[in-house]
Design an enzyme around this catalytic site. Structure first.
Site: not given
Length: 407
Positions: A146, A172, A183, A270, A402
């Site tokens: 993602t 992932k 996640t 991220e 985000n």
């Protein structure tokens, strides 16, 4: 290293779930039934796939044959319809494979809230079954991404008796990463012949030392799942004794594999510019050390100091002090080290001894905090408890990613 595991195939297609049109549907399948093990999120809003997989594992732990993974929609917080969609997608794969109707696990990742576009997913299943191949792991690893910037794929092998046992896994994860777990989705396939209770025990041990030791942002996901399928086709003597050398060898490669995948998730965090290792030694227990390490790893002040290359070490000790564990400041010491990724470390620098700052070089401390990899070690001097957690800094890019995730 080869990623081929005896009797397993993987593949991926673009089913139109991701807005980008990239591959978004992956399938990992065994040619024979498998024994399965799993660990899942502790979030009290579990996604529909998590609920479905828990039930499947509870009632059919030795009938597993495949795992279907979609990216682009989490199928989380979707009520009864989400549960129905998870079940229908699993049953459709089982039918396409000619497998037992309760043999397919499902995983989903993406935005929380929207219903799964079941028509697109079901239409993609025949195509992804056609794409199954022994060397399809890289395609599958790409399809489940993602906000990940790169795929996560690893393999390990070990000799057990006169047989070679192999395990290959994909994962992932880049954000909403925090135990237990993060996640993150991971599927691991192995050709080991191992009793199902021991497979579950081995996965718990491996996850505790890997996936439960990472944090990017302190947010626990609704979808976290790690599944291991073991089809026994290595034809080793069945592993039935937790005290045996064969079991210990299997746990070792599974832990090593999971650690590589877990660290790859952190390295791809991220907006991350730093890979940070937090080590707490000398706590009253391992659990206390883990609690302290997690507190440091999730502190916004600590993480922003890493991003800014600011050796503001007081934030680290302050985080340990509020972790809710026993601490005696007069016994505490703090060390840091750093270096370029894959290169030599700069050399460990002690900043604090017996709770008091040392006359260290501020330039040397700043140089370490500016490195892409930073090690932080806190010695509490209270007992034998120890733990290591891997984390990242907190950058402007994390906020940007985000802030418009659904765009």
């Amino acid at each position: 290293m080869t990623h081929i595991v005896t009797g397993f195939d993987a593949g991926a297609v673009a089913a139109g779930i991701k807005k980008s049109g990239a591959a978004d549907l992956a399938l990992v399948a065994s040619r024979v039934p498998c024994r399965a093990a799993g660990v899942f999120t502790r979030n009290l809003f579990p996604a529909a796939p998590v609920t479905y997989d828990r039930q499947l594992l509870a009632f059919y732990p030795e009938a597993a044959q495949a795992v279907l993974i979609n990216a682009g929609c989490a199928n989380a917080c979707t009520g009864v319809q989400g549960d129905v969609n998870a079940r229908l997608s699993a049953e459709a794969v089982a039918q396409a494979l000619g497998a037992h109707e309760h043999s397919v696990f499902v995983m989903s990742t993406g935005v929380i809230g929207p219903q799964l576009p079941l028509d697109k997913l079901l239409a993609g299943i025949p195509a992804v079954v056609q794409r199954l191949a022994p060397d399809g792991w890289d395609a599958a690893a790409h399809a489940i991404m993602t906000t990940d910037t790169r795929p996560k794929l690893a393999s390990r092998s070990v000799q057990i008796g006169d047989r070679t046992v192999t395990a290959t896994g994909i994962a992932k994860g880049a954000g909403m990463i925090h135990p237990d777990m993060a996640t993150m989705l991971s599927v691991i396939a192995t050709d080991a012949f191992i009793a199902q209770p021991l497979l579950q025990q081995a996965l718990h041990a491996a996850a505790d030392r890997s996936f439960n030791r990472i944090s990017v942002d302190g947010d626990m996901s609704t979808n976290d799942t790690v599944l291991v399928l073991a089809n026994g086709l290595a034809d080793n003597e069945e592993i039935v004794d937790a005290a045996s050398g064969a079991y210990q060898a299997f746990v070792a490669i599974l832990t090593d594999l999971c650690t590589e995948l877990a660290q790859a998730i952190v390295r791809d965090g991220e907006g991350a510019t730093r890979f940070v290792t937090i080590q707490i030694n000398g706590a009253e227990s391992d659990a206390a050390a883990h609690q302290a390490a997690n507190t440091v790893a999730t502190s916004p002040l600590v993480k922003t100091a890493f991003f800014g290359g600011d050796a503001n070490w007081g934030r680290i000790l302050a985080a340990v002090g509020r972790a809710g564990i026993a601490v005696e400041p007069a016994r505490a010491s703090l060390f840091i080290d750093g270096g370029p990724a894959g290169g030599a470390r700069l050399g460990e620098l002690q900043l604090v001894a017996a709770g008091a700052p040392l006359d260290y070089s501020e330039a040397a401390a700043t140089a370490i905090f500016a490195q892409p990899e930073i090690d932080v070690r806190v010695e509490l001097g209270l007992g034998a408890g120890r733990a290591t957690v891997w984390t990242t800094d907190l950058s402007h890019d994390y906020v940007s990613i985000n802030g418009d995730y659904r765009s």
